[in-house]
Every structure is written in C-alpha cells, then in structure tokens.
Write a protein that holds these residues in place. Structure first.
Motif, PDB file in Angstrom:
ATOM      1  N   UNK A 288      26.857  23.167  48.413  1.00 13.70           N
ATOM      2  CA  UNK A 288      25.496  23.133  47.861  1.00 13.70           C
ATOM      3  C   UNK A 288      24.749  24.395  48.259  1.00 13.70           C
ATOM      4  N   UNK A 289      24.170  25.039  47.291  1.00 11.74           N
ATOM      5  CA  UNK A 289      23.233  26.129  47.560  1.00 11.74           C
ATOM      6  C   UNK A 289      23.862  27.408  48.072  1.00 11.74           C
ATOM      7  N   UNK A 290      25.134  27.661  47.755  1.00 11.66           N
ATOM      8  CA  UNK A 290      25.753  28.880  48.288  1.00 11.66           C
ATOM      9  C   UNK A 290      26.412  29.760  47.223  1.00 11.66           C
ATOM     10  N   UNK A 291      26.263  29.401  45.937  1.00 11.10           N
ATOM     11  CA  UNK A 291      26.901  30.219  44.903  1.00 11.10           C
ATOM     12  C   UNK A 291      26.431  31.671  44.964  1.00 11.10           C
ATOM     13  N   UNK A 292      25.132  31.861  45.211  1.00 10.50           N
ATOM     14  CA  UNK A 292      24.622  33.242  45.258  1.00 10.50           C
ATOM     15  C   UNK A 292      25.267  34.022  46.398  1.00 10.50           C
ATOM     16  N   UNK A 293      25.496  33.354  47.532  1.00 14.91           N
ATOM     17  CA  UNK A 293      26.127  34.050  48.669  1.00 14.91           C
ATOM     18  C   UNK A 293      27.606  34.312  48.408  1.00 14.91           C
ATOM     19  N   UNK A 294      28.274  33.384  47.741  1.00 13.67           N
ATOM     20  CA  UNK A 294      29.684  33.608  47.393  1.00 13.67           C
ATOM     21  C   UNK A 294      29.800  34.824  46.474  1.00 13.67           C
ATOM     22  N   UNK A 295      28.890  34.926  45.509  1.00 10.87           N
ATOM     23  CA  UNK A 295      28.915  36.070  44.583  1.00 10.87           C
ATOM     24  C   UNK A 295      28.606  37.367  45.339  1.00 10.87           C
ATOM     25  N   UNK A 296      27.684  37.298  46.291  1.00 12.55           N
ATOM     26  CA  UNK A 296      27.347  38.488  47.086  1.00 12.55           C
ATOM     27  C   UNK A 296      28.563  38.991  47.871  1.00 12.55           C
ATOM     28  N   UNK A 297      29.322  38.054  48.461  1.00  6.83           N
ATOM     29  CA  UNK A 297      30.542  38.437  49.189  1.00  6.83           C
ATOM     30  C   UNK A 297      31.528  39.136  48.267  1.00  6.83           C
ATOM     31  N   UNK A 298      31.649  38.575  47.073  1.00  6.18           N
ATOM     32  CA  UNK A 298      32.573  39.132  46.074  1.00  6.18           C
ATOM     33  C   UNK A 298      32.119  40.528  45.654  1.00  6.18           C
ATOM     34  N   UNK A 299      30.832  40.666  45.326  1.00  6.25           N
ATOM     35  CA  UNK A 299      30.321  41.955  44.850  1.00  6.25           C
ATOM     36  C   UNK A 299      30.386  43.017  45.945  1.00  6.25           C
ATOM     37  N   UNK A 300      30.305  42.584  47.208  1.00  9.24           N
ATOM     38  CA  UNK A 300      30.388  43.532  48.322  1.00  9.24           C
ATOM     39  C   UNK A 300      31.840  43.868  48.682  1.00  9.24           C
ATOM     40  N   UNK A 301      32.786  43.243  48.008  1.00 13.43           N
ATOM     41  CA  UNK A 301      34.199  43.538  48.271  1.00 13.43           C
ATOM     42  C   UNK A 301      34.710  42.953  49.579  1.00 13.43           C
ATOM     43  N   UNK A 302      34.011  41.972  50.127  1.00 17.79           N
ATOM     44  CA  UNK A 302      34.437  41.377  51.409  1.00 17.79           C
ATOM     45  C   UNK A 302      35.558  40.364  51.232  1.00 17.79           C
ATOM     46  N   UNK A 303      35.700  39.859  50.013  1.00 15.69           N
ATOM     47  CA  UNK A 303      36.792  38.928  49.718  1.00 15.69           C
ATOM     48  C   UNK A 303      37.441  39.346  48.407  1.00 15.69           C
ATOM     49  N   UNK A 304      38.714  38.993  48.274  1.00 16.09           N
ATOM     50  CA  UNK A 304      39.499  39.349  47.091  1.00 16.09           C
ATOM     51  C   UNK A 304      39.937  38.051  46.421  1.00 16.09           C
ATOM     52  N   UNK A 305      39.323  37.730  45.298  1.00 13.59           N
ATOM     53  CA  UNK A 305      39.726  36.514  44.581  1.00 13.59           C
ATOM     54  C   UNK A 305      40.695  36.846  43.439  1.00 13.59           C
ATOM     55  N   UNK A 306      40.628  38.078  42.935  1.00  9.60           N
ATOM     56  CA  UNK A 306      41.440  38.450  41.764  1.00  9.60           C
ATOM     57  C   UNK A 306      42.935  38.322  42.057  1.00  9.60           C
ATOM     58  N   UNK A 307      43.325  38.603  43.309  1.00 12.49           N
ATOM     59  CA  UNK A 307      44.753  38.595  43.655  1.00 12.49           C
ATOM     60  C   UNK A 307      45.342  37.180  43.661  1.00 12.49           C
ATOM     61  N   UNK A 308      44.491  36.151  43.569  1.00 10.24           N
ATOM     62  CA  UNK A 308      45.021  34.785  43.503  1.00 10.24           C
ATOM     63  C   UNK A 308      45.646  34.488  42.151  1.00 10.24           C
ATOM     64  N   UNK A 309      45.222  35.237  41.134  1.00  5.28           N
ATOM     65  CA  UNK A 309      45.629  34.918  39.758  1.00  5.28           C
ATOM     66  C   UNK A 309      47.078  35.344  39.540  1.00  5.28           C
ATOM     67  N   UNK A 310      47.936  34.366  39.248  1.00  4.81           N
ATOM     68  CA  UNK A 310      49.358  34.660  39.016  1.00  4.81           C
ATOM     69  C   UNK A 310      49.757  34.428  37.564  1.00  4.81           C
ATOM     70  N   UNK A 311      48.964  33.645  36.808  1.00  8.34           N
ATOM     71  CA  UNK A 311      49.333  33.318  35.427  1.00  8.34           C
ATOM     72  C   UNK A 311      48.086  33.270  34.549  1.00  8.34           C
ATOM     73  N   UNK A 312      48.271  33.670  33.271  1.00  5.50           N
ATOM     74  CA  UNK A 312      47.154  33.668  32.315  1.00  5.50           C
ATOM     75  C   UNK A 312      47.596  33.056  30.990  1.00  5.50           C
ATOM     76  N   UNK A 313      46.745  32.223  30.409  1.00  3.32           N
ATOM     77  CA  UNK A 313      47.111  31.510  29.181  1.00  3.32           C
ATOM     78  C   UNK A 313      45.922  31.439  28.211  1.00  3.32           C
TER      79      UNK A 313
END
Ligand SMILES: [Zn+2]
Ligand SMILES: [Zn+2]
Length: 340
Positions: A288-313
């Motif tokens: 609850x109430x943390x989407x903005x902070x999750x996006x901030x972490x992503x935009x700051x490059x502190x976490x890598x979510x793109x590398x989780x993607x192994x398949x696309x459909x």
C-alpha cells in the motif's frame, strides 16, 4: 466510443478464449488505459491451471493479469492524467472510505477490488478502466515491460519496508522467483550488506548471483544452519516448512516476512524460538502506498526489473505464456502484449 477490445478470457482450467469484449465503463475518477504490457504472475498461472486459488474460485469467466502498464486513452478534463500519458497501473481499487482505507492501509480494505482477483477482471485486454489515482506516470526511460513489473517490485519493496531493512543488515531471501529476486535487489539498494538468496533451482540461483551485492546459494548443497546469521528473512517460496526452517537462521530480534503463499500454518513456526530470540513475524499482503517509491527506485537505476523477462508473447498466445514455466526451466517472467 467505439473501439475493439480483444481480451484473453479464462473459462476453466487451461481454457483461454480470445474474445472481443465491450470497452469497460469508466466509474467516477477512472481513466481508460490501452494496455501495453502485462507480466504473467504465479497467481495467474495458478488460476489458469486450476481455476481457483485456495477458497477463491472463478465461477464466471475472468480476464487474468494484474502486472500492467499502458497509455491513457480517455480521462476526465482537468484531471491529473492527460490522454497519451504512459503509466504503470497499480491493480488496487479500494473503497476509499472504510477505516483501513482512511488509515492508508487500503490493501486491508474489506471490499477492495484487485485486477484479476475474482470476480474482478484483469489486464489481459486491449482497454481497461482503472482509477486515475492508481495510474502512475513513468518517464520515457522506463520501458513498457519495466512499467508492468513495478507490481512485483512493489511487493519486494513492501516486504523490505515492513521488515525495516536498513544499512548493514544481513538479509536472507528464500525463493529466487521474480518476487525473491526483486526483494533481494531492494535489500541491496536500501543498504543491506549481506544478501543471500536460496532456492532449489540452479538456473534461478545463477540468475540471483548476477545482481550486484546478491549471492545465490543452492539449497540442498547448503542447509539453513550453514548459511550464517541474518537480521531479516524474506520468505517468498511458500514451500512447506520454509518459514520455520528460515526462522532458525535469524539472529536475536530478527525480523521475518511471510510473502510466499502456501500452506504455512502458524503452528509450523517454532514459538519457543520466537520467544527466546524475540523474533518478529510480518505478514506481507500485496502493498500500500509505495508504487511511487518503486518507480523512483527503477528510474534511479537502483534495481533491474528488465532482466527478469525471459519470454514475450502476443495476446493470442496467452495459453503459451501461462504454461511456459512447465516447459522451460529457465523461464522467470513472461510478458504478454495485448496490442500485438
Ligand atoms: Zn503478481
Ligand atoms: Zn476501504
């Protein structure tokens, strides 16, 4: 507004039909979003296989998918969101006026709706209606895939927030699925100096070790008693006995988060251990109430979510996307594109 709205609809176990649905009606405060990317979550796969999770069963056809990004195509004039804005969609729709909502604990709202939680339809459709307040603008540096994966990132961030992971903490993450991999990265990002991820799958452990500050360790080669001592455990596997076993690796006053959904009745925990070490147990239910902070972490490059993607459909291959985990041991996260 006349628009096609092709959707992937689950009718029963392993029975997905691609259909044209009516464009949903906006409720007050809603926007219409053209969905660009949807991550496939373990809960989607579970509904796909069994048409139920625990006591929650689908008794009418349902659209799956709750990890979504998109672009606003219809909004109130003068509202916060403009048509054309790319957004990450938080899947909650809380009532907004109950005791929990007023206190900011809207993930505890008794009447909260959540995308793809029966009977609420999810995001595997070309157009969905969602509350504008739960659509978070993302910058151009964030891809459609990444914007969708803010959802599991928020779960990992919420687990770290609930357990107050702080500088110098030693953190053990159990389970190297998407949530575990993201929780481990968040732990590193907020200052944990030891982050160990355990799993029984070698490909997943290898993946975990690719992230800065994260050490993947194969469970079985090493038991919990040999891992050392931890200030925080994030249990993401839901495996039987995992909470109890992992708790034994906690230092005095250690904190443990129960994130993985499984059969982990409290009686499995060693209450004597909890007393004698003054351990703290935290339930983690969505966030609850943390989407903005999750996006901030992503935009700051502190976490890598793109590398989780192994398949696309494309949407028409939703069946394949839901079953890829059964055929490819390297599968971590599949993304479905409703516009393709
Ligand atoms: Zn999910
Ligand atoms: Zn409420």
């Amino acid at each position: 507004m006349t628009m096609d709205n092709i959707a992937a609809v689950l009718y029963g176990p392993r029975e997905i039909r691609i259909e044209n649905r009516d464009v949903p009606q906006r409720r007050p405060g809603d926007v219409l979003v053209r969905v660009l990317a949807v991550g496939v979550c373990g809960s989607d796969v579970h509904y796909y296989r069994h048409a139920q999770i625990g006591d929650t069963r689908i008794d009418k056809p349902i659209i799956l998918g709750h990890e979504a990004s998109g672009v606003v195509v219809e909004a109130d004039d003068g509202g916060q969101l403009a048509v054309g804005q790319r957004v990450s969609i938080e899947p909650h729709r809380p009532c907004g006026h109950c005791r929990e909502c007023i206190a900011g604990r809207y993930n505890m709202c008794r009447t909260v709706e959540f995308l793809a939680h029966p009977p609420t339809d999810g995001a595997l459709a070309q157009i969905i209606a969602v509350p504008a307040a739960f659509c978070f603008p993302v910058s151009d540096s964030v891809s459609d895939d990444e914007a969708a994966l803010v959802e599991p990132l928020a779960v990992g961030l919420w687990a770290a927030t609930r357990t107050r992971i702080t500088a110098g903490d030693r953190v053990l993450v159990v389970g190297a699925g998407p949530i575990g991999l993201l929780a481990a990265q968040v732990a590193n990002a907020v200052g944990a100096t030891t982050v160990i991820v355990v799993d029984v799958s070698t490909p997943r452990i290898n993946k975990a070790s690719t992230y800065p500050g994260v050490n993947g360790t194969l469970l079985g080669d090493v038991g919990y008693s040999e891992l050392g001592e931890f200030d925080v455990v994030i249990e993401c596997s839901g495996a039987p006995g995992a909470l109890r076993d992992a708790a034994s690796a906690l230092a005095p006053r250690g904190r443990i988060a129960a994130v993985g959904i499984g059969r982990n009745p409290l009686s499995e925990l060693d209450i004597l251990l909890i007393q004698s070490r003054e351990l703290e147990l935290y339930g983690v239910y969505r966030y609850a109430g943390i989407y903005d902070r999750a996006i901030a972490l992503l935009e700051a490059g502190r976490v890598d979510v793109a590398s989780l993607v192994t398949h696309r459909f494309p949407l028409a291959q939703t069946d394949e996307a839901m079953s890829i985990g059964e055929t490819d041991p390297d599968a971590i996260k599949a993304i479905i594109y409703p516009q393709r």
